[in-house]
Motif scaffolding. Structure first.
Motif, PDB file in Angstrom:
ATOM      1  N   GLY A  62       1.778  -5.716   0.613  1.00 11.28           N
ATOM      2  CA  GLY A  62       2.751  -5.019  -0.037  1.00 11.28           C
ATOM      3  C   GLY A  62       3.777  -4.601  -0.289  1.00 11.28           C
ATOM      4  O   GLY A  62       4.042  -5.965   0.028  1.00 11.28           O
ATOM      5  N   ARG A  63       4.484  -3.921  -1.029  1.00 14.01           N
ATOM      6  CA  ARG A  63       6.432  -4.710  -1.656  1.00 14.01           C
ATOM      7  C   ARG A  63       6.860  -3.240  -1.908  1.00 14.01           C
ATOM      8  O   ARG A  63       6.209  -1.983  -2.062  1.00 14.01           O
ATOM      9  CB  ARG A  63       6.186  -5.276  -2.870  1.00 14.01           C
ATOM     10  CG  ARG A  63       7.233  -5.193  -3.382  1.00 14.01           C
ATOM     11  CD  ARG A  63       7.521  -6.319  -4.099  1.00 14.01           C
ATOM     12  NE  ARG A  63       7.213  -7.898  -4.300  1.00 14.01           N
ATOM     13  CZ  ARG A  63       7.442  -8.622  -4.420  1.00 14.01           C
ATOM     14  NH1 ARG A  63       7.673  -8.446  -6.066  1.00 14.01           N
ATOM     15  NH2 ARG A  63       6.389  -9.391  -4.480  1.00 14.01           N
ATOM     16  N   PRO A  65       9.220  -0.731  -3.229  1.00 16.56           N
ATOM     17  CA  PRO A  65       9.209  -0.802  -4.349  1.00 16.56           C
ATOM     18  C   PRO A  65      11.287  -0.738  -4.496  1.00 16.56           C
ATOM     19  O   PRO A  65      11.829  -0.781  -5.414  1.00 16.56           O
ATOM     20  CB  PRO A  65       9.069   0.409  -4.840  1.00 16.56           C
ATOM     21  CG  PRO A  65       8.466   1.123  -4.308  1.00 16.56           C
ATOM     22  CD  PRO A  65       7.871   0.262  -3.037  1.00 16.56           C
ATOM     23  N   ALA A  66      11.454   0.379  -3.617  1.00 18.95           N
ATOM     24  CA  ALA A  66      13.161   0.234  -3.341  1.00 18.95           C
ATOM     25  C   ALA A  66      13.800  -0.613  -3.691  1.00 18.95           C
ATOM     26  O   ALA A  66      15.107  -1.009  -3.687  1.00 18.95           O
ATOM     27  CB  ALA A  66      13.109   1.902  -2.618  1.00 18.95           C
ATOM     28  N   THR A  67      13.154  -0.761  -2.258  1.00 18.10           N
ATOM     29  CA  THR A  67      14.062  -2.725  -1.325  1.00 18.10           C
ATOM     30  C   THR A  67      14.564  -3.930  -2.176  1.00 18.10           C
ATOM     31  O   THR A  67      14.186  -4.733  -2.764  1.00 18.10           O
ATOM     32  CB  THR A  67      14.655  -2.707  -0.368  1.00 18.10           C
ATOM     33  OG1 THR A  67      12.900  -2.952   0.345  1.00 18.10           O
ATOM     34  CG2 THR A  67      14.592  -1.259   0.260  1.00 18.10           C
ATOM     35  N   GLY A  68      12.355  -4.082  -2.404  1.00 18.01           N
ATOM     36  CA  GLY A  68      11.564  -5.095  -3.021  1.00 18.01           C
ATOM     37  C   GLY A  68      10.563  -5.664  -1.750  1.00 18.01           C
ATOM     38  O   GLY A  68      10.218  -7.637  -1.952  1.00 18.01           O
ATOM     39  N   ASP A  69      11.068  -5.232  -0.655  1.00 16.77           N
ATOM     40  CA  ASP A  69      10.667  -6.480   0.705  1.00 16.77           C
ATOM     41  C   ASP A  69       9.547  -5.928   0.861  1.00 16.77           C
ATOM     42  O   ASP A  69       8.721  -5.711   0.542  1.00 16.77           O
ATOM     43  CB  ASP A  69      11.145  -5.778   1.645  1.00 16.77           C
ATOM     44  CG  ASP A  69      13.039  -5.238   2.347  1.00 16.77           C
ATOM     45  OD1 ASP A  69      13.431  -6.251   1.449  1.00 16.77           O
ATOM     46  OD2 ASP A  69      13.329  -5.199   2.192  1.00 16.77           O
ATOM     47  N   ASP A  70       8.415  -7.550   1.177  1.00 17.49           N
ATOM     48  CA  ASP A  70       7.896  -7.436   1.182  1.00 17.49           C
ATOM     49  C   ASP A  70       6.668  -6.986   2.886  1.00 17.49           C
ATOM     50  O   ASP A  70       7.457  -7.063   3.683  1.00 17.49           O
ATOM     51  CB  ASP A  70       6.850  -8.564   1.177  1.00 17.49           C
ATOM     52  CG  ASP A  70       6.712  -9.799   0.495  1.00 17.49           C
ATOM     53  OD1 ASP A  70       6.624  -8.676  -0.639  1.00 17.49           O
ATOM     54  OD2 ASP A  70       7.134 -11.108   0.451  1.00 17.49           O
ATOM     55  N   LEU A  73       0.164  -3.595   4.879  1.00 14.64           N
ATOM     56  CA  LEU A  73      -0.377  -1.401   4.378  1.00 14.64           C
ATOM     57  C   LEU A  73      -1.694  -2.037   5.450  1.00 14.64           C
ATOM     58  O   LEU A  73      -2.296  -3.117   5.476  1.00 14.64           O
ATOM     59  CB  LEU A  73      -0.572  -1.194   2.795  1.00 14.64           C
ATOM     60  CG  LEU A  73       0.486  -1.982   2.085  1.00 14.64           C
ATOM     61  CD1 LEU A  73      -0.232  -1.430   0.499  1.00 14.64           C
ATOM     62  CD2 LEU A  73       1.671  -0.415   2.494  1.00 14.64           C
ATOM     63  N   ARG A  74      -1.308  -1.089   6.156  1.00 11.67           N
ATOM     64  CA  ARG A  74      -2.264  -0.861   7.556  1.00 11.67           C
ATOM     65  C   ARG A  74      -3.678  -0.533   6.819  1.00 11.67           C
ATOM     66  O   ARG A  74      -4.177  -0.382   4.992  1.00 11.67           O
ATOM     67  CB  ARG A  74      -2.115  -0.021   8.618  1.00 11.67           C
ATOM     68  CG  ARG A  74      -1.731   1.534   7.830  1.00 11.67           C
ATOM     69  CD  ARG A  74      -1.783   2.095   9.033  1.00 11.67           C
ATOM     70  NE  ARG A  74      -1.450   3.518   8.796  1.00 11.67           N
ATOM     71  CZ  ARG A  74      -2.264   4.723   8.098  1.00 11.67           C
ATOM     72  NH1 ARG A  74      -3.862   4.048   7.688  1.00 11.67           N
ATOM     73  NH2 ARG A  74      -1.480   6.157   7.761  1.00 11.67           N
ATOM     74  N   ALA A  75      -5.196  -1.256   7.301  1.00  9.92           N
ATOM     75  CA  ALA A  75      -6.836  -0.674   6.997  1.00  9.92           C
ATOM     76  C   ALA A  75      -6.682   1.052   6.783  1.00  9.92           C
ATOM     77  O   ALA A  75      -5.615   1.691   7.891  1.00  9.92           O
ATOM     78  CB  ALA A  75      -7.434  -1.103   7.625  1.00  9.92           C
ATOM     79  N   ARG A  76      -6.912   1.816   5.889  1.00  9.51           N
ATOM     80  CA  ARG A  76      -7.384   2.882   5.699  1.00  9.51           C
ATOM     81  C   ARG A  76      -8.451   3.007   5.155  1.00  9.51           C
ATOM     82  O   ARG A  76      -9.038   2.848   4.516  1.00  9.51           O
ATOM     83  CB  ARG A  76      -5.716   4.033   5.273  1.00  9.51           C
ATOM     84  CG  ARG A  76      -5.079   3.182   3.771  1.00  9.51           C
ATOM     85  CD  ARG A  76      -4.345   3.484   3.134  1.00  9.51           C
ATOM     86  NE  ARG A  76      -4.057   2.936   1.920  1.00  9.51           N
ATOM     87  CZ  ARG A  76      -4.170   3.506   1.205  1.00  9.51           C
ATOM     88  NH1 ARG A  76      -4.684   4.827   0.522  1.00  9.51           N
ATOM     89  NH2 ARG A  76      -4.010   2.810  -0.347  1.00  9.51           N
ATOM     90  N   LYS A  77      -8.993   4.581   5.398  1.00 11.25           N
ATOM     91  CA  LYS A  77      -9.963   5.117   4.988  1.00 11.25           C
ATOM     92  C   LYS A  77      -9.853   6.223   3.166  1.00 11.25           C
ATOM     93  O   LYS A  77      -8.153   7.025   3.530  1.00 11.25           O
ATOM     94  CB  LYS A  77     -10.543   5.822   5.337  1.00 11.25           C
ATOM     95  CG  LYS A  77     -11.679   5.747   6.544  1.00 11.25           C
ATOM     96  CD  LYS A  77     -13.025   6.306   7.560  1.00 11.25           C
ATOM     97  CE  LYS A  77     -13.079   5.372   8.640  1.00 11.25           C
ATOM     98  NZ  LYS A  77     -13.777   6.220   8.919  1.00 11.25           N
ATOM     99  N   VAL A  78     -10.548   5.984   2.603  1.00 14.33           N
ATOM    100  CA  VAL A  78      -9.847   7.079   1.067  1.00 14.33           C
ATOM    101  C   VAL A  78     -11.030   7.281   1.196  1.00 14.33           C
ATOM    102  O   VAL A  78     -12.363   6.607   0.883  1.00 14.33           O
ATOM    103  CB  VAL A  78      -9.408   6.279  -0.119  1.00 14.33           C
ATOM    104  CG1 VAL A  78      -7.596   5.344   0.443  1.00 14.33           C
ATOM    105  CG2 VAL A  78     -10.678   4.695  -0.436  1.00 14.33           C
TER     106      VAL A  78
END
Length: 94
Positions: A62-63, A65-70, A73-78
């Protein structure tokens, strides 16, 4: 318009001619049953309404959005929702 828990409680109270305390307890109990079922990893199917499912999202890039840094994102349940055909038809009929 967002349908709040209080509005659902009020509607149940009016439609079933129940005191607000009993209607609130019924609504809360229903939500608790749904939450506990989803927490255990099971799906919740409400005929004529739809199905709530627990899905697993894998780890991904992911990225910020405020800094543009890569970042990673960890695995998760939705929880996802798929409405029933009956509900879909009613929504599109109006």
């Amino acid at each position: 318009m967002t349908l709040a828990r209080e509005a659902i409680t009020h509607s149940v109270s009016i439609r079933l001619d129940l005191p607000k305390t009993k209607a609130a307890r019924s609504v809360e109990t229903t939500f608790e049953i749904i939450k506990k079922t989803l927490e255990s990893g099971e799906d919740v199917l409400i005929s004529g309404f739809g199905k709530f499912c627990v899905n697993t999202k894998g780890q991904r890039r992911g990225r910020n959005p405020a800094t543009g840094d890569d970042l990673t994102l960890r695995a998760r349940k939705v929880v996802t929702f798929k409405c029933s055909g009956n509900l879909k038809r009613k929504i599109n009929a109006k």
